[in-house]
Write an enzyme that holds these catalytic residues in place. Structure first.
Site, PDB file in Angstrom:
ATOM      1  N   HIS A  74      49.132  79.487  84.323  1.00 35.57           N
ATOM      2  CA  HIS A  74      48.907  78.585  85.459  1.00 35.57           C
ATOM      3  C   HIS A  74      49.457  79.183  86.763  1.00 35.57           C
ATOM      4  CE1 HIS A  74      47.535  75.381  82.907  1.00 35.57           C
ATOM      5  NE2 HIS A  74      48.697  75.218  82.309  1.00 35.57           N
ATOM      6  N   HIS A  80      52.190  80.664  78.628  1.00 36.21           N
ATOM      7  CA  HIS A  80      51.220  79.608  78.961  1.00 36.21           C
ATOM      8  C   HIS A  80      51.380  79.181  80.415  1.00 36.21           C
ATOM      9  CE1 HIS A  80      48.996  75.735  78.314  1.00 36.21           C
ATOM     10  NE2 HIS A  80      49.840  75.333  79.263  1.00 36.21           N
ATOM     11  N   GLU A  81      52.631  78.960  80.821  1.00 32.23           N
ATOM     12  CA  GLU A  81      52.871  78.527  82.203  1.00 32.23           C
ATOM     13  C   GLU A  81      52.556  79.644  83.199  1.00 32.23           C
ATOM     14  OE1 GLU A  81      53.194  75.510  82.830  1.00 32.23           O
ATOM     15  OE2 GLU A  81      53.541  74.885  80.755  1.00 32.23           O
TER      16      GLU A  81
END
Length: 436
Positions: free
Chosen positions: A28, A24-25
């Protein structure tokens, strides 16, 4: 041995969840670096640092508390429009204004000479959207891949319109769950009385053709009580038998927990087979589950009341209610320690991780700070304002100042912390159990 299997199941789920959070990170991190934003930190977990290593300008690491993760980008919040760089910053004694000012200072404290164009808030609105939506998008991709493995690789359990077990006696659903064995005073079930056998394929109910177990089940239920003509195929030969259906109160096929009054009861269980699905079926399944997850999210306050009552009043825990990481890990441990085949255990862990990734993706798209959706909403509003200014030939507006929403953000964050603590407590003292 069972204890060690439970611990192993918990740890397997936790590792899978942390990998999901790490990806998920990365959702980003990659676009942020691609668009030139300086990212000083990429961390999995919270609290004190367990391990870290610096590569280039970014420190990559793992922290002790495995409850999330983050990347730190410089300049998340714009400075105040009135700030004069030649003068000292004014401060406010107001509580909320002080919070906003402190947050602005923190967002800009790492801006070094030459980083002026590498701060997040200066990026075009569409780049901000891509950066902040990248995390939830990664969760959706992971969910799709995992559901693809589950549906296309392992297959889906499909009930066939073929009799597997004939219930010997007619009992209510509640009585059967308490004691499935027949007693001296129990009457034969309609299926037993009609001499139905395992292997019989149900092809019609009262003259209505049925091709699936769902269609057969609905036709039987809608008949209520009384005689019904059941068309079957036995060893390739067509037969018709008359079954005197019994009206019973049974759980709805469409809404779990809802009881339907006086539906027809035959007394057979279907043969269940595993059928591999197409990639299109995975997309349909994802769409339906995403809609259901979004609906459940809207009912979250109501569901949390049930969690509170289960935690402090001893009420039975809703198996369809929210659970936290601890609760999901306990379910993973319960599955690992069960006597289910290894193949089924692996399929369950895949499904559990897929469901959590989907839930994380949907939850993070809520248009509220500090969720990613709050930043996406701010960037979209900035793009809308700038587009309107271009159409009306007005000067370009300034950056959207989401710092003004920080008091609300802290309130939302406080509610999230309380919910997380409540879920952990409930998952410890009154957990959801697959075994009931």
């Amino acid at each position: 041995m069972e204890l060690w299997l439970s611990i192993a199941g918990f740890l397997i789920f936790l590792v899978g969840l942390m990998i999901s959070i790490g990806l998920h990170e990365i959702g980003h991190l990659v676009p942020a670096k691609r668009f030139g934003v300086r990212v000083p930190q990429y961390m999995i977990g919270f609290g004190p640092t367990l391990w870290s290593r610096r590569k280039g300008e970014t420190e990559y690491g793992v922290k002790w508390i495995p409850m999330g993760g983050y990347i730190r980008m410089i300049g998340m919040l714009p400075p105040r429009p009135s700030d004069d760089p030649r003068k000292l910053r004014e401060t406010s004694t107001g509580m909320f204004q002080g919070l906003v000012d402190n947050a602005r200072d923190a967002a800009l404290e790492e801006v070094r000479p030459g980083d002026e164009q590498r701060v997040f808030y200066r990026k075009p609105w569409w780049q901000k959207v891509i950066i902040m939506a990248g995390g939830p998008a990664m969760n959706f991709v992971l969910a799709f891949v995992l559901f693809g493995v589950l549906l296309m690789g392992f297959g889906v359990r499909v009930s066939q319109p073929v009799v597997d077990v004939v219930t010997e006696c007619a009992k209510s659903e509640a009585a059967y769950l308490q004691n499935p064995k027949c007693g001296p005073g129990d009457k034969p079930s309609p299926a037993a009385a009609a001499k139905l056998r395992p292997g019989d394929r149900i092809v019609s109910v009262d003259g209505k053709q049925v091709a699936t177990w769902d269609a057969a089940s609905r036709a039987i239920r809608s008949s209520g009580g009384g005689p019904a003509l059941i068309g079957i195929e036995r060893a390739g030969r067509p037969l018709t038998v008359t079954a005197n259906l019994i009206p019973q109160d049974r759980e709805s096929l469409d809404e779990r927990g809802k009881i339907e009054k006086g539906v027809g009861f035959l007394g057979v269980s279907p043969v269940v087979t595993l059928e591999r699905q197409s990639i299109g079926a995975v997309g349909v399944y994802m769409g339906e589950l995403t809609a259901a997850t979004a609906g459940a999210l809207l009912r979250l306050p109501e569901k949390m009341v049930g969690v509170w009552e289960a935690a402090f009043s001893g009420e039975k825990r809703d198996p369809n209610g929210p659970i936290g990481i601890v609760g999901a890990g306990r379910i993973g441990g319960e599955i690992a320690a069960s006597e289910a085949p290894v193949r089924d255990k692996i399929a369950f862990f895949v499904q559990l991780l897929a469901g959590f990734n989907l839930a994380i993706g949907v939850f993070n798209l809520l248009p509220l700070l500090p969720m990613d959706g709050g930043h996406v909403a701010g960037a979209l509003w900035e793009g809308l304002k700038r587009g309107f200014a271009r159409l009306t030939r007005r000067p370009a507006p300034g950056y959207v100042d989401i710092a003004k929403l920080l008091p609300l953000t802290y309130g939302v964050a406080a509610v999230m912390v309380v919910m997380a603590v409540l879920l952990v407590y409930a998952d410890v003292v009154n957990p959801v159990r697959l075994s009931g």
